[in-house]
Write an enzyme that holds these catalytic residues in place. Sequence first.
Site, PDB file in Angstrom:
ATOM      1  N   GLY A  63       0.779  -1.230   0.000  1.00 33.07           N
ATOM      2  CA  GLY A  63       0.000   0.000   0.000  1.00 33.07           C
ATOM      3  C   GLY A  63       0.808   1.275   0.000  1.00 33.07           C
ATOM      4  O   GLY A  63       0.235   2.360  -0.130  1.00 33.07           O
ATOM      5  N   ARG A  69      -8.797  23.231   7.367  1.00 31.17           N
ATOM      6  CA  ARG A  69      -9.734  23.641   8.415  1.00 31.17           C
ATOM      7  C   ARG A  69      -9.136  23.528   9.810  1.00 31.17           C
ATOM      8  O   ARG A  69      -9.726  24.008  10.777  1.00 31.17           O
ATOM      9  CB  ARG A  69     -11.021  22.812   8.307  1.00 31.17           C
ATOM     10  N   LYS A  87     -27.094  30.965  12.146  1.00 34.84           N
ATOM     11  CA  LYS A  87     -27.425  29.680  12.778  1.00 34.84           C
ATOM     12  C   LYS A  87     -27.031  29.728  14.249  1.00 34.84           C
ATOM     13  O   LYS A  87     -25.898  30.029  14.588  1.00 34.84           O
ATOM     14  CB  LYS A  87     -26.662  28.554  12.063  1.00 34.84           C
ATOM     15  N   ARG A 116     -27.934  27.925  18.397  1.00 34.87           N
ATOM     16  CA  ARG A 116     -28.629  26.980  19.268  1.00 34.87           C
ATOM     17  C   ARG A 116     -29.004  27.732  20.546  1.00 34.87           C
ATOM     18  O   ARG A 116     -28.125  28.120  21.317  1.00 34.87           O
ATOM     19  CB  ARG A 116     -27.711  25.798  19.590  1.00 34.87           C
TER      20      ARG A 116
END
Length: 314
Positions: free
Chosen positions: A38, A96, A194, A196
């Site tokens: 691999g 990120r 957005k 909560r």
Amino acid sequence: MPDMKLFAGNATPELAQRIADRLYISLGDASVSRFSDGEVAVQINENVRGSDVFIIQSTCAPTNDNLMELVVMIDAMRRASAGRITAVIPYFGYARQDRRVRSARVPITAKVVADFLSNVGVDRVLTIDLHAEQIQGFFDVPVDNIFGTPVLLEDMQSRGLDNPVVVSPDLGGVVRARATAKALGDIDIAIVDKRRPRANVSEVMNLIGDVEGRDCVIVDDMIDTGGTLCKAAEALKERGAKRVFAYATHAVFSGNAADNIKNSVLDQVIVTDSISLSKEMAATGKVTTLSLSRMLAEAIRRISNEESISAMFN
């Protein structure tokens, strides 16, 4: 002037071929495969001594495999005495993970990858729409981070949008949305906020801006699972939006992205070929792919000829 040569890994072979076609040259002869265990196996099958080498390879999924292919190809070129090596990374993976949040015990993986590429011997990096522009500072070599927006704008302008409004899917994307709106004639923007309200309560999509009876254009740098995007589209339609289009440079499309997009109220999702589109995503019937080949070919030509990259966007 050194001879320009283009090589490609296995991440985005179609894009690499399109770039080569636009530059009127053939892709270089290199074998990029796997050993029986691999591990990445690379062999350069032509002379690159003194050449201006460009290796085209997105570090998308499978991220580690594609990153190792790129690194091993760079090393092979360096050991074959290439004059200059530019890594052309249309989609830069690990972008990120670019900071430690509140001193959490986590790595800054974008910096790790930058060090990896710099230390193996790359001379320059060309990429598109880094998730965080400050990642350029992680490198010890020049980085050209160009923008995919012109390619997306061409499509937006050709769609005959009805009283359009540009939508940012979150507060962090407002700068991108504002720039897109300005390029489309200084049109209105809207923002999906957005939040909560409290623990164990579903997220609420608050909309800032007027979208009733208008075509909405959601803009982002990438689409991952598409969950938040689809919820944003639903919120827009509930507020009376006529049509909802989503534009993003990078089609990451991981996890349940295919089901999310297919079952959403989105009218169309438009992305680029910085990442190859899977058959599953193509089968949704909602995804259109635009090519970055013209833009990347021009950037490569300018780098090879020591011309300005920023002049492409003036």
